[in-house]
Design a protein around this motif. Structure first.
Motif, PDB file in Angstrom:
ATOM      1  N   ILE A 177       0.821  -1.216   0.000  1.00  0.00           N
ATOM      2  CA  ILE A 177       0.000   0.000   0.000  1.00  0.00           C
ATOM      3  C   ILE A 177       0.853   1.264   0.000  1.00  0.00           C
ATOM      4  CG2 ILE A 177      -1.685   1.349   1.316  1.00  0.00           C
ATOM      5  CD1 ILE A 177      -2.859  -1.344   2.299  1.00  0.00           C
ATOM      6  N   SER A 203       2.856   1.800  -3.201  1.00  0.00           N
ATOM      7  CA  SER A 203       1.971   2.132  -4.317  1.00  0.00           C
ATOM      8  C   SER A 203       1.484   3.570  -4.234  1.00  0.00           C
ATOM      9  CB  SER A 203       0.772   1.179  -4.339  1.00  0.00           C
ATOM     10  OG  SER A 203       1.205  -0.134  -4.598  1.00  0.00           O
ATOM     11  N   LEU A 232      -5.993   4.848  -0.479  1.00  0.00           N
ATOM     12  CA  LEU A 232      -6.656   3.575  -0.747  1.00  0.00           C
ATOM     13  C   LEU A 232      -7.833   3.526   0.206  1.00  0.00           C
ATOM     14  CD1 LEU A 232      -6.680   0.832  -2.212  1.00  0.00           C
ATOM     15  CD2 LEU A 232      -5.363  -0.074  -0.288  1.00  0.00           C
ATOM     16  N   ILE A 268      -0.521   0.755 -11.377  1.00  0.00           N
ATOM     17  CA  ILE A 268      -0.283   0.610  -9.942  1.00  0.00           C
ATOM     18  C   ILE A 268      -1.385  -0.251  -9.301  1.00  0.00           C
ATOM     19  CG2 ILE A 268      -0.240   1.899  -7.761  1.00  0.00           C
ATOM     20  CD1 ILE A 268       1.350   4.057  -9.342  1.00  0.00           C
ATOM     21  N   GLU A 269      -2.627  -0.036  -9.713  1.00  0.00           N
ATOM     22  CA  GLU A 269      -3.745  -0.839  -9.186  1.00  0.00           C
ATOM     23  C   GLU A 269      -3.534  -2.312  -9.482  1.00  0.00           C
ATOM     24  OE1 GLU A 269      -7.128  -3.258  -9.905  1.00  0.00           O
ATOM     25  OE2 GLU A 269      -6.661  -1.881 -11.544  1.00  0.00           O
ATOM     26  N   LEU A 314      -0.826  -3.720  -7.019  1.00  0.00           N
ATOM     27  CA  LEU A 314      -0.987  -3.464  -5.591  1.00  0.00           C
ATOM     28  C   LEU A 314      -1.438  -4.724  -4.851  1.00  0.00           C
ATOM     29  CD1 LEU A 314      -1.241  -1.601  -3.109  1.00  0.00           C
ATOM     30  CD2 LEU A 314      -3.484  -0.932  -3.958  1.00  0.00           C
TER      31      LEU A 314
END
Length: 119
Positions: free
Chosen positions: A4, A7, A22, A113-114, A117
Motif C-alpha cells: 500500500i 503504491s 486507498l 499501480i492498481e 498493488l
C-alpha cells in the motif's frame, strides 16, 4: 507487486499529483494515504457514496461489467477513483492539479499501480 505505502508513493510521482489514498468503499475508511491538500477522510467517505451510487445505478439499468474508473473534473483539479479489480470493495483515489497533469498518462499509471498493488 507492491504494498500500500509503496503504491501510494508511486502515485504521487505522477505529474500534478497532490494526494492519494486507498479506500474501503463499504465503510468509507482510508486504508492508507499520501500527499496533502485535501481532507482524505472526508473525501474517502464522500467518494465511497459516489461508487455505491454508480454501482446501484448500473444494477438498475441492467448494465453488466465493472467500473474501470470514475473521473470528477473540477475547475483546477482532476479526481480519479479507480476500483480495484483484484480486491472488490477497495478503490484508489487520486487528486491531480489540472494545470500540471496529463490525464491520459495519469489514468494509465493508476491502472498499472492498481494491477500491481497487494493489500
Amino acid at each position: 507487486m507492491a504494498g500500500i505505502n509503496e503504491s501510494l508513493e508511486s502515485l504521487l510521482s505522477i505529474d500534478g499529483a497532490k494526494c492519494t489514498s486507498l479506500v474501503d468503499s463499504s465503510s468509507g475508511m482510508v486504508l492508507g494515504e499520501a500527499g496533502s491538500g485535501i481532507d482524505m477522510e472526508l473525501a474517502a467517505a464522500g467518494n465511497s457514496e459516489v461508487v455505491k451510487a454508480k454501482l446501484q445505478t448500473m444494477k438498475h439499468l441492467g448494465l453488466e461489467g465493472d467500473i474501470e474508473d470514475i473521473l470528477i473534473t473540477l475547475d483546477d483539479q482532476y479526481h480519479i477513483i479507480r476500483p480495484m479489480a483484484s480486491q472488490k470493495g477497495l478503490f484508489i483515489y487520486l487528486v491531480l492539479d489540472k494545470a500540471k497533469s496529463n490525464l491520459a498518462l495519469a489514468r494509465r499509471k493508476v491502472q498499472n499501480i492498481e494491477e500491481n498493488l497487494i493489500v
